[in-house]
Design an enzyme around this catalytic site. Structure first.
Site, PDB file in Angstrom:
ATOM      1  N   CYS A   1       5.116 -32.708  15.948  1.00 11.96           N
ATOM      2  CA  CYS A   1       4.126 -32.485  14.893  1.00 11.96           C
ATOM      3  C   CYS A   1       3.461 -31.118  15.085  1.00 11.96           C
ATOM      4  O   CYS A   1       4.126 -30.100  14.983  1.00 11.96           O
ATOM      5  CB  CYS A   1       3.129 -33.653  14.868  1.00 11.96           C
ATOM      6  SG  CYS A   1       2.272 -33.808  13.280  1.00 11.96           S
TER       7      CYS A   1
ATOM      8  N   HIS B   1       6.749 -38.733  14.977  1.00 12.60           N
ATOM      9  CA  HIS B   1       6.097 -39.047  16.253  1.00 12.60           C
ATOM     10  C   HIS B   1       6.825 -40.145  17.029  1.00 12.60           C
ATOM     11  O   HIS B   1       6.391 -41.313  16.974  1.00 12.60           O
ATOM     12  CB  HIS B   1       4.674 -39.539  15.989  1.00 12.60           C
ATOM     13  CG  HIS B   1       3.724 -38.473  15.558  1.00 12.60           C
ATOM     14  ND1 HIS B   1       3.066 -37.661  16.453  1.00 12.60           N
ATOM     15  CD2 HIS B   1       3.315 -38.076  14.334  1.00 12.60           C
ATOM     16  CE1 HIS B   1       2.279 -36.819  15.807  1.00 12.60           C
ATOM     17  NE2 HIS B   1       2.415 -37.042  14.510  1.00 12.60           N
TER      18      HIS B   1
ATOM     19  N   GLU C   1       6.613 -40.702  20.110  1.00  9.75           N
ATOM     20  CA  GLU C   1       5.738 -41.181  21.189  1.00  9.75           C
ATOM     21  C   GLU C   1       4.774 -42.275  20.726  1.00  9.75           C
ATOM     22  O   GLU C   1       4.180 -42.969  21.541  1.00  9.75           O
ATOM     23  CB  GLU C   1       4.966 -40.000  21.809  1.00  9.75           C
ATOM     24  CG  GLU C   1       3.723 -39.538  21.058  1.00  9.75           C
ATOM     25  CD  GLU C   1       4.016 -38.695  19.816  1.00  9.75           C
ATOM     26  OE1 GLU C   1       5.197 -38.623  19.399  1.00  9.75           O
ATOM     27  OE2 GLU C   1       3.066 -38.126  19.246  1.00  9.75           O
TER      28      GLU C   1
END
Lengths: 232, 78
Positions: A87, A204, A206
């Site tokens: 990002c 994302h 994660e």
């Protein structure tokens, strides 16, 4: 594996990165303030997190790209060390010229948060080796500037050298403009440098690695990194 | 010397903001086309030679103020 997470004023996904790498994967994960000039010794992966570094002033990632710690991130990358930017981290890597291109305002002008699907274009990288080419996985996006842009000649070069790692797609893996949430050229969601050690992506992974949080679509990236780095 | 750097998106780069403003202007009945939104950066740069000051501003553009993937700039010494 030792992971460094640079933290800038305005980073807000640094704790997601620390949670994914530290708590879920069990790696030795160290936050590093942007004013530091050295990464921790023996850092194997630098995870440049998402957020709004320096309030997105001037251009997203432009000021963070000049932060003191970034000189050592560049040295790490030049030595073949792994760098993952997610990002705002992707925007920072582009502004630091570690990756080509730029992330423009979304075509819709809106901040978009949504679960989207990605198709893996390459499975021979440290970031994707536990996945298969063509595999589809679901991850969230949350950005206002994810519209990947490159001038036409450089875009052809990027495609020709296999620089595109992740592309937005339908849940079944179909590619097309209607599956691209932000207007990104060729539906590009993630790219890698020529050497294959620096990857930037808007979605994302994660955020979706902990079953307690409801989804694990991002685990492929982290399992790949675990496989790639000896001694984890 | 006062320097003004004007940063614009390059032709061909989508400017959704410009497009939205253009549509807004159309809504008021104005006939406009190709609305593009950029950024003005004003600053004081030490020096008395306009050419030298302009060269400094150009270096600033290359280092930070402009992303050549998507932007171009013009520099004015005021």
């Amino acid at each position: 594996m030792r992971v460094a997470v640079p933290v800038f004023p305005g980073s807000n996904c640094d704790h997601d990165a620390l949670h994914a790498c530290g708590t879920v994967m069990g790696w030795d994960t160290i936050p590093v303030w942007h004013r530091e000039t050295r990464l921790p010794a023996d850092t194997e992966l630098v995870f440049v997190p998402g957020g709004f570094s320096y309030g997105d002033y001037l251009r997203c990632g432009a000021i963070a790209a000049l932060a003191p710690i970034m000189a050592d991130v560049r040295r790490h990358a030049d030595n073949g060390g792994l760098v993952l930017g997610v990002c705002n981290g992707f925007q920072i890597l582009c502004e630091a010229h570690l990756l080509p291109g730029a992330l423009l305002r979304n075509e819709s002008l809106r901040f978009i948060h949504a679960d989207i699907h990605l198709r893996v274009e390459r499975s021979d990288l440290p970031f994707t080796r536990a996945m298969k080419a063509g595999e589809v996985f679901q991850v969230p996006i949350a950005h206002a500037e994810g519209n990947f842009t490159l001038d036409p000649a450089d875009l052809s070069d990027l495609e020709a050298r296999g620089g595109v790692v992740f592309r937005y797609c339908s849940p079944k893996g179909q590619i097309g403009a209607n599956h691209v949430p932000n207007g990104a050229m060729n539906g590009i969601a993630g790219i890698v440098n020529v050497r294959g050690n620096v990857l930037g992506m808007m979605p994302h992974p994660e955020r979706v690695v902990d079953p307690r949080l409801g989804a694990t679509g991002g685990l492929g990236v982290f399992r790949s990194l675990a496989e790639a780095v000896v001694g984890t | 010397m006062k320097v003004r750097v004007s940063v614009q998106l390059k032709p061909g780069i989508l400017d959704p903001q410009g497009k939205a403003v253009e549509q807004g202007l159309h809504g008021f009945g104005f006939e406009v086309d190709h609305v593009r939104i950029g950024r003005l950066i004003d600053m004081d740069v030490p020096g008395t030679d306009p050419a030298e000051v302009k060269a400094k501003a150009l270096a600033m553009c290359e280092k930070l103020l402009v992303n050549p993937v998507m932007e171009k700039a013009s520099i004015e010494v005021l």
